[in-house]
Each structure stands twice: as C-alpha cells, then as structure tokens.
Design a protein around this motif. Structure first.
Motif, PDB file in Angstrom:
ATOM      1  N   VAL A   1       0.871  -1.267   0.074  1.00 20.90           N
ATOM      2  CA  VAL A   1      -0.088   0.087  -0.298  1.00 20.90           C
ATOM      3  C   VAL A   1       1.047   1.318   0.258  1.00 20.90           C
ATOM      4  CG1 VAL A   1      -1.904   1.359   0.946  1.00 20.90           C
ATOM      5  CG2 VAL A   1      -2.270  -1.023   0.982  1.00 20.90           C
ATOM      6  N   VAL A   2       1.874   1.199   1.340  1.00 20.79           N
ATOM      7  CA  VAL A   2       2.843   2.650   0.668  1.00 20.79           C
ATOM      8  C   VAL A   2       3.746   2.470  -0.404  1.00 20.79           C
ATOM      9  CG1 VAL A   2       4.817   3.014   1.906  1.00 20.79           C
ATOM     10  CG2 VAL A   2       2.883   1.720   3.175  1.00 20.79           C
ATOM     11  N   THR A   3       4.249   1.619  -0.877  1.00 17.40           N
ATOM     12  CA  THR A   3       4.409   1.763  -2.904  1.00 17.40           C
ATOM     13  C   THR A   3       4.161   2.406  -3.349  1.00 17.40           C
ATOM     14  OG1 THR A   3       6.439  -0.454  -1.515  1.00 17.40           O
ATOM     15  CG2 THR A   3       6.218   0.579  -3.881  1.00 17.40           C
ATOM     16  N   VAL A   4       2.789   1.725  -3.355  1.00 19.31           N
ATOM     17  CA  VAL A   4       2.343   2.260  -4.294  1.00 19.31           C
ATOM     18  C   VAL A   4       1.660   3.456  -4.704  1.00 19.31           C
ATOM     19  CG1 VAL A   4      -0.702   1.991  -5.348  1.00 19.31           C
ATOM     20  CG2 VAL A   4       1.130   0.093  -4.848  1.00 19.31           C
ATOM     21  N   LYS A   5       1.366   3.512  -2.663  1.00 15.48           N
ATOM     22  CA  LYS A   5       1.007   5.344  -2.419  1.00 15.48           C
ATOM     23  C   LYS A   5       2.110   6.272  -3.287  1.00 15.48           C
ATOM     24  CE  LYS A   5      -1.002   8.149   0.762  1.00 15.48           C
ATOM     25  NZ  LYS A   5      -1.667   8.759   2.401  1.00 15.48           N
ATOM     26  N   GLN A   6       2.790   5.694  -3.021  1.00 14.24           N
ATOM     27  CA  GLN A   6       4.244   7.341  -3.041  1.00 14.24           C
ATOM     28  C   GLN A   6       4.714   6.946  -4.489  1.00 14.24           C
ATOM     29  OE1 GLN A   6       6.442   7.991  -0.630  1.00 14.24           O
ATOM     30  NE2 GLN A   6       7.374   9.196  -1.834  1.00 14.24           N
ATOM     31  N   TYR A   7       4.855   5.269  -4.758  1.00 15.49           N
ATOM     32  CA  TYR A   7       4.088   5.961  -6.180  1.00 15.49           C
ATOM     33  C   TYR A   7       3.622   6.542  -7.333  1.00 15.49           C
ATOM     34  CZ  TYR A   7       4.917   4.060 -11.112  1.00 15.49           C
ATOM     35  OH  TYR A   7       4.937   4.562 -13.081  1.00 15.49           O
ATOM     36  N   LYS A   8       2.336   6.634  -6.856  1.00 17.82           N
ATOM     37  CA  LYS A   8       1.352   7.532  -7.206  1.00 17.82           C
ATOM     38  C   LYS A   8       1.723   9.159  -6.973  1.00 17.82           C
ATOM     39  CE  LYS A   8      -2.504   4.847  -7.596  1.00 17.82           C
ATOM     40  NZ  LYS A   8      -3.743   4.368  -7.351  1.00 17.82           N
ATOM     41  N   GLU A   9       2.218   9.452  -5.777  1.00 12.91           N
ATOM     42  CA  GLU A   9       2.428  10.790  -5.362  1.00 12.91           C
ATOM     43  C   GLU A   9       3.627  11.466  -5.824  1.00 12.91           C
ATOM     44  OE1 GLU A   9       2.933  10.503  -0.939  1.00 12.91           O
ATOM     45  OE2 GLU A   9       0.897  10.839  -0.929  1.00 12.91           O
ATOM     46  N   GLN A  10       4.109   9.997  -6.341  1.00 13.53           N
ATOM     47  CA  GLN A  10       5.745  10.991  -6.721  1.00 13.53           C
ATOM     48  C   GLN A  10       5.381  11.193  -8.501  1.00 13.53           C
ATOM     49  OE1 GLN A  10       8.877   8.013  -6.478  1.00 13.53           O
ATOM     50  NE2 GLN A  10       9.590   8.738  -4.282  1.00 13.53           N
ATOM     51  N   THR A  11       4.091   9.662  -9.025  1.00 10.34           N
ATOM     52  CA  THR A  11       4.221  10.800 -10.282  1.00 10.34           C
ATOM     53  C   THR A  11       3.244  11.897 -10.736  1.00 10.34           C
ATOM     54  OG1 THR A  11       4.106   7.753 -10.813  1.00 10.34           O
ATOM     55  CG2 THR A  11       3.066   9.812 -12.541  1.00 10.34           C
ATOM     56  N   LYS A  12       2.678  12.037  -9.764  1.00  5.53           N
ATOM     57  CA  LYS A  12       1.199  13.197  -9.288  1.00  5.53           C
ATOM     58  C   LYS A  12       2.284  14.365  -9.416  1.00  5.53           C
ATOM     59  CE  LYS A  12      -2.511  15.199  -6.873  1.00  5.53           C
ATOM     60  NZ  LYS A  12      -3.490  15.049  -6.038  1.00  5.53           N
TER      61      LYS A  12
ATOM     62  N   TYR B   1       5.697  14.515 -10.091  1.00  2.00           N
ATOM     63  CA  TYR B   1       5.914  15.348 -11.832  1.00  2.00           C
ATOM     64  C   TYR B   1       5.383  15.704 -12.589  1.00  2.00           C
ATOM     65  CZ  TYR B   1       8.463  13.470 -15.855  1.00  2.00           C
ATOM     66  OH  TYR B   1       8.534  13.923 -17.445  1.00  2.00           O
ATOM     67  N   TYR B   2       4.167  15.363 -12.766  1.00  2.00           N
ATOM     68  CA  TYR B   2       3.395  16.010 -13.263  1.00  2.00           C
ATOM     69  C   TYR B   2       3.205  17.415 -13.363  1.00  2.00           C
ATOM     70  CZ  TYR B   2       2.601  11.401 -16.889  1.00  2.00           C
ATOM     71  OH  TYR B   2       3.576  10.188 -17.175  1.00  2.00           O
ATOM     72  N   TYR B   3       2.755  17.796 -11.757  1.00  2.00           N
ATOM     73  CA  TYR B   3       2.598  19.056 -12.034  1.00  2.00           C
ATOM     74  C   TYR B   3       3.857  19.424 -12.120  1.00  2.00           C
ATOM     75  CZ  TYR B   3      -2.082  18.083 -10.139  1.00  2.00           C
ATOM     76  OH  TYR B   3      -3.335  17.903 -10.131  1.00  2.00           O
ATOM     77  N   SER B   4       4.846  19.090 -11.338  1.00  2.00           N
ATOM     78  CA  SER B   4       6.157  19.905 -11.498  1.00  2.00           C
ATOM     79  C   SER B   4       6.710  20.529 -12.678  1.00  2.00           C
ATOM     80  CB  SER B   4       7.046  19.680 -11.280  1.00  2.00           C
ATOM     81  OG  SER B   4       8.120  18.089 -11.756  1.00  2.00           O
ATOM     82  N   ARG B   5       6.065  19.530 -13.977  1.00  2.00           N
ATOM     83  CA  ARG B   5       6.477  19.328 -15.671  1.00  2.00           C
ATOM     84  C   ARG B   5       5.295  20.332 -15.867  1.00  2.00           C
ATOM     85  NH1 ARG B   5       5.700  14.450 -19.529  1.00  2.00           N
ATOM     86  NH2 ARG B   5       3.341  14.731 -19.221  1.00  2.00           N
ATOM     87  N   PHE B   6       3.946  20.437 -15.667  1.00  2.00           N
ATOM     88  CA  PHE B   6       2.967  21.092 -15.972  1.00  2.00           C
ATOM     89  C   PHE B   6       3.640  22.838 -15.621  1.00  2.00           C
ATOM     90  CE2 PHE B   6      -0.768  23.506 -15.192  1.00  2.00           C
ATOM     91  CZ  PHE B   6      -1.578  23.784 -16.035  1.00  2.00           C
ATOM     92  N   ASP B   7       3.159  22.581 -14.595  1.00  2.07           N
ATOM     93  CA  ASP B   7       4.318  24.199 -14.158  1.00  2.07           C
ATOM     94  C   ASP B   7       5.317  24.997 -14.738  1.00  2.07           C
ATOM     95  OD1 ASP B   7       4.786  26.536 -11.663  1.00  2.07           O
ATOM     96  OD2 ASP B   7       5.685  25.884 -11.475  1.00  2.07           O
ATOM     97  N   ARG B   8       6.070  24.407 -14.843  1.00  2.00           N
ATOM     98  CA  ARG B   8       7.598  24.858 -15.791  1.00  2.00           C
ATOM     99  C   ARG B   8       7.442  24.879 -17.179  1.00  2.00           C
ATOM    100  NH1 ARG B   8       9.911  19.986 -14.129  1.00  2.00           N
ATOM    101  NH2 ARG B   8       9.813  18.757 -16.107  1.00  2.00           N
ATOM    102  N   LYS B   9       6.176  23.498 -18.275  1.00  5.20           N
ATOM    103  CA  LYS B   9       5.710  24.815 -19.528  1.00  5.20           C
ATOM    104  C   LYS B   9       4.719  25.719 -19.517  1.00  5.20           C
ATOM    105  CE  LYS B   9       5.116  19.322 -21.422  1.00  5.20           C
ATOM    106  NZ  LYS B   9       5.781  20.443 -22.388  1.00  5.20           N
TER     107      LYS B   9
END
Length: 478
Positions: free
Chosen positions: A27-38, A40-48
């Motif tokens: 559960v912690v692994t999946v949650k951490q993976y999803k949070e890191q992915t989210k 990453y996408y938010y930081s990439r969108f912010d840069r764009k």
C-alpha cells in the motif's frame, strides 16, 4: 481461540505479521509511486506554464500594437499557434472580464462566445492564479491554469489559460507491471515465511510439549523422571526447574503417604484380627471356667460331659483356624497354576456343591476354554454364589441365575439373584476389606474376588436394586 494450541497460535501470529507487513509495504509503495508521479506531472506542467508565460510576455513587449486588452487578439493572432505547438499545450487569451480573445485551436476570425466563469475570476482576483485538474472519459487528465498577463509596468492587460492533456496510460501499465512483480516477490516471501513459521513454532513449543508429556505421565505412586534442562532457554529452564522440584516434593509426599497407608492398613488388619479372634476366645474362656468349677471326677456321666466340652473347644479352635486362613489368603495371593480349563465344567462343579434347586446355569457354548488357575476361579464362583444364596434366604420364590457367555475377545460371567439387594450407602464399600453386611464373616470374600479377577486383567462390576436383587458381572479377557 483459547482452545487452539500455543504452536498453532505462534504459527498464525507469524503468518499474520508477515501478511500485514506485506500488505502495508504494498500500500505504501503504491501510494508513494502515485504521489511521486503526480508531483512529477504537476512540476512539469508548472514548468511548461512558466515557459509559456515568458513567451507571452516577450511577444507583448515586442509587438507594434499597444499593450492593451483590446489589442490582445491582434497581438497573438499569428504567434499563439506557434507558442502552443512548441509547448504542446492548448492556449487561450481572455480580456480582464473573462471574454475570450483568441486561442490556439480555433481560427482567429471566429466570433468567440466562451467566457471565464465568475468563480474563476473571483479566485484570480484574490490569488492571481487558478489551477484545476479535470478527469476525461478516456482516462486522461486535463490540467488547467489561469494567470494574468502583465505589461512592462506590471499592469494587468489580460488572462492566459493553458491546458495540458496528461496521458497516464503508460504509467498505469508500468505500475501494474511493478505490482505484479511485487506480489510475486511477496508470494515467495509468504511461502518461505510459512515454512519458517512452522519450524520456528515447532522449535519454540518443543520444550513445552516435552514438559506437557512429562506432566501427563506424572503419577503420585510412580517413579517419575526429571526433565533435562540442558539446551533450553532461560524461560523454559525455569519451568523445567519448577517441575523437577515438584517431582522431588512429590516423591517425598508419596513416600510419606505410602508409609502412612501401610501403617494404617496394618493397624486396621490388627484390629480386625484381634476382633475376630476374641469372638471364639470368649466362649472358650467361659467353657473352661465353667468346667473348672463344676468338674467332679465321680459325677455320673462325667465322660460324656468332658466329651461335650472338648467338642465345643474344638469347634471354636476350628473357627479361629478359619479366621487365620482367610486373612492369610487375602494378604497373599497364592502363586498361579495356569492351565487350560473348561470354564463351563468349572462353573457346573461349583454350583453342584450348594445342592440348591433354585440355582440355574446357562451358557451359549458347551465348552469355553481359558488359561486360568482352576482353584482361584473356583473360589471366585463359590464366593459369588454363596453370597447370592444368603441374599435369597428370606425370599419365598428365590431364584439364582449363573450365565456364561463366550464373546469375540472376552468371556463374561453373570451371577444374578432376586434377593434383598444392596443399599445405596453400602455400594461404595462393597469391595472394601473387612466390610460386611452379614452378622457373621469377615468381609474378605468380595475383595478377594476383585483381586483374583483383576490379576487376570479382568473386571468386576455389579448392579443392585434394594429388595429386587443383585447382578454381578465378571469380564475375563481371552
């Protein structure tokens, strides 16, 4: 759960611990993976978004048109398509009232009716920025951001909207692939933990099982063995030491108990012997004293008188001899003379001694052979039949049945009468030495019967109803 053994409890507890740990880690692994992915996408969108904002500001500073909201459509009529293509986003420019001026995905000459909602405008006025994510039907996510466009003097001249379509399909596939491998690893770990938990629980409880077996084997009048404490843990060693101390105390108590029982048995036996011997001694004493007072050698018929005295003394001596024989027979069982005997013939001969017409004998076979001591079995039969005869003396239509049955693994002998029966208070004492309900006798008959039968691995039981009769049952194994 209280009835489950300690080994099973430890086994289940370890499996539960491993299972919970595996689930929590997953559960912690999946949650951490999803949070890191989210993130990453938010930081990439912010840069764009910031890069697009810089391009917009650059165009605004280098345009030939005045930097005012009414000219935004003319300023970005050509450049907005290029900027949106470079940043791979949809872009829209609004005036300060939220009215669309131009976007990157429709021709510039169209009449736009799209307008920013009042809620978004209100948020922009407070925070200068508004962001949101919208889930699309295809599983994709649209990331939206609204921000103000400023001129060189940092005056607000318009509103910029950027929209980026985020496709999570590849990431979801990677997550599924990762979870499959993770569950495979956890499955192997679970199997290994089952094996490990089984052997570990068995190892932990092995010493306790040994102690339990020893405790179950512990008897008061038995030579109990101590448990070796070598190789055990300190906790188990303390239990073993307590058990060994208990064994020492138990042996001391058993010795005291056995000594006390022997002394008590000898006291009771001495009292009974003295009591039984006193009974014939009293008439003997009175006879001798009377003979001494009345003896006259010249008296007529003195010889017959002396003969009567001698007969009476002889009878009392025979009674004393019988008492001594009975106690001797009960105190020591004679050595068995085992031989192959026909039990049917032995029973018939034992019954014939009593010359009673109301004794009936039944058997399901003509011959039943067993390896027994004929004399001992005869004594058993004589005692039981004699008791039955005495119990039916006051019954008008007395009846005694002796039944012999040959079964698969045992031979059963029944002695049944319709006599006076046994009272409830006397049933527990019926096989006790020196207990008797008769006016004469020493109460050793049935105890002797019990000793003989049990010496052959058999059993003696009885059922009795007061004033209706008694049934004795003897079981002898083949």
């Amino acid at each position: 759960m209280n009835k489950v053994s300690l080994r099973i409890r430890i086994f289940l507890a370890m499996l539960l611990l491993v299972g919970l740990a595996s689930v929590l880690i997953a559960v912690v692994t999946v949650k951490q993976y999803k949070e890191q992915t989210k993130e990453y996408y938010y930081s990439r969108f912010d840069r764009k978004e910031r890069a697009a904002q810089k391009n917009i500001n650059y165009e605004l500073e280098n345009t030939i048109y005045p930097a005012a909201q009414q000219f935004l459509g003319f300023i970005f009529r050509e450049r907005i398509y290029e900027i949106a293509t470079v940043h791979k986003m949809k872009m829209s420019i609004y005036d300060l009232n939220g009215q669309l001026q131009i976007n990157s995905y429709e021709p510039w000459f169209r009449i736009f009716k799209e307008k920013i909602t009042p809620n978004i405008l209100s948020t922009l006025k407070k925070k200068d920025k508004f962001e949101e994510s919208v889930a699309l039907e295809s599983g994709k996510i649209a990331q939206l951001a609204y921000s103000y466009i400023h001129d060189r003097n940092m005056n607000k001249v318009g509103i910029l909207k950027v929209e980026y379509i985020q496709d999570n399909t590849q990431e979801e596939e990677q997550l599924a692939f990762f979870l499959n491998r993770l569950f495979l690893v956890y499955g192997v770990m679970l199997l290994l933990s089952i094996v490990f938990a089984y052997f570990l629980s068995s190892y932990i409880t092995r010493s306790l099982q040994s102690i339990s077996d020893k405790i179950q084997e512990t008897k008061l009048l038995k030579n109990n063995q101590k448990i070796d404490v070598a190789g055990t843990t300190s906790e188990i060693a303390s239990i073993v030491e307590a058990y060994n101390n208990m064994i020492d105390e138990l042996e001391k108590s058993a010795e005291k108990l056995a000594k006390g029982e022997r002394e008590q048995a000898w006291r009771e036996m001495a009292k009974q012997v003295a009591h039984e011997i006193k009974n014939p001694l009293t008439p003997m004493k009175l006879t001798v004293q009377s003979f001494e007072r009345t003896f006259d050698p010249n008296e007529e018929g003195i010889r017959e008188k002396v003969k009567d005295y001698a007969q009476m003394l002889t009878q009392q001596i025979d009674v004393m001899s019988s008492i001594a024989t009975s106690f001797s027979d009960f105190a020591r069982m004679p050595q068995k003379n085992i031989e192959d005997i026909d039990l049917v013939a032995v029973v018939k001969s034992s019954i014939d001694i009593f010359y009673e017409n109301h004794i009936e004998f039944h058997t399901n076979k003509e011959e039943i052979h067993l390896n027994l001591d004929k004399n001992q079995i005869t004594r058993v039969l004589n005692n039981l039949v004699k008791n039955a005869v005495q119990a039916t003396e006051s019954v008008e239509q007395s009846k005694i049945e002796v039944i012999l049955e040959d079964k698969a693994t045992q031979v059963v002998l029944y002695v049944k009468d319709n006599g006076k029966g046994i009272e409830e208070a006397d049933k527990e004492l019926i096989f006790e030495p020196k207990f008797t309900t008769k006016s004469s006798g020493m109460g050793l008959g049935l105890p002797m019967v019990k000793n003989i039968v049990e010496a052959y691995g058999g059993s003696v039981t009885f059922e009795s109803i007061l004033n209706q009769g008694t049934l004795f049952k003897i079981v002898l194994p083949k």
